[in-house]
Design a protein around this motif. Structure first.
Motif, PDB file in Angstrom:
ATOM      1  N   TYR A  46      11.284 103.742  43.817  1.00 56.85           N
ATOM      2  CA  TYR A  46      10.866 104.616  45.024  1.00 56.85           C
ATOM      3  C   TYR A  46      12.175 104.975  45.780  1.00 56.85           C
ATOM      4  O   TYR A  46      13.200 104.387  45.765  1.00 56.85           O
TER       5      TYR A  46
ATOM      6  N   VAL B  94      13.581 106.009  49.456  1.00 58.82           N
ATOM      7  CA  VAL B  94      13.138 105.534  50.701  1.00 58.82           C
ATOM      8  C   VAL B  94      14.004 106.074  51.669  1.00 58.82           C
ATOM      9  O   VAL B  94      15.335 105.747  51.405  1.00 58.82           O
TER      10      VAL B  94
ATOM     11  N   VAL C  38       8.713 106.908  52.461  1.00 59.88           N
ATOM     12  CA  VAL C  38       8.883 107.006  51.107  1.00 59.88           C
ATOM     13  C   VAL C  38       9.150 108.581  50.732  1.00 59.88           C
ATOM     14  O   VAL C  38       8.293 109.293  51.074  1.00 59.88           O
TER      15      VAL C  38
END
Length: 146
Positions: free
Chosen positions: A49, A51, A65
Motif C-alpha cells: 500500500y 500511504v 491510503v
C-alpha cells in the motif's frame, strides 16, 4: 506532584525518524506541515500500500491510503474505521500525543489497520479494537434462489 508538560517533537525530527525506519519514504516539511508518502506491506501475504501521512503540531496526524483504492467487502456499505474524509481511524482519542514519534506509533498502527482491513475483506469481520464492523451474513434463501 507536578507533571512536566509534553513537548511536541520537531517536524524535521519526525520526518528523519520515518526515513530512518523506511528509507524509501518521500517527505517534506513546509510551513509547519509534514507530508510524507510511504509504502507499507503489513505482512508478506498482504498487498503493498502507498500511504500518505500529513501532520501539523496541535493536530492529529492524518493517514490516507492512496494506492490501491480501498475496496468494500461484497456485503458492506462502507469501509470500517475510516473517517468521512477518507482518513484512517487508527487510535482512540488521547492515545496518541505530539511527544510521540510517528515512526513508532502511527506507521505501525497503520500497518495493523491494513492487516485488519485485509482480513475484513475476506471474513467480513473487523478483528481490531473499536466499534464492531461485522458485515451481516448473506441471505441464504436469496442465494439458493439464484
Amino acid at each position: 506532584m507536578v507533571s512536566t508538560p509534553r513537548r511536541a517533537i520537531n517536524l524535521g525530527r519526525q520526518l528523519a525518524a520515518i526515513q530512518a525506519v523506511l528509507p524509501h519514504a518521500q517527505g517534506v516539511v513546509h510551513r509547519g506541515h509534514l507530508v510524507c508518502t510511504v509504502t507499507l506491506q503489513p505482512n508478506v501475504l498482504c498487498r503493498v500500500y502507498t500511504v500518505k501521512v500529513t501532520y501539523r503540531h496541535r493536530s492529529s496526524p492524518r493517514v490516507r491510503v492512496i494506492d490501491p483504492l480501498l475496496e468494500l467487502h461484497p456485503r458492506a456499505t462502507s469501509l470500517p474505521h475510516v473517517y468521512s474524509g477518507g482518513d484512517l481511524c487508527l487510535y482512540f482519542p488521547g492515545e496518541w500525543t505530539e511527544d510521540m514519534l510517528l515512526a513508532r506509533t502511527i506507521l505501525p498502527w497503520t500497518c495493523e489497520w491494513l492487516l485488519h482491513y485485509e482480513l475484513w475483506l475476506i471474513t467480513g469481520r473487523w478483528a481490531g479494537s473499536g466499534e464492531d464492523h461485522t458485515v451481516s451474513p448473506a441471505d441464504e434463501d436469496a442465494e439458493s434462489e439464484r
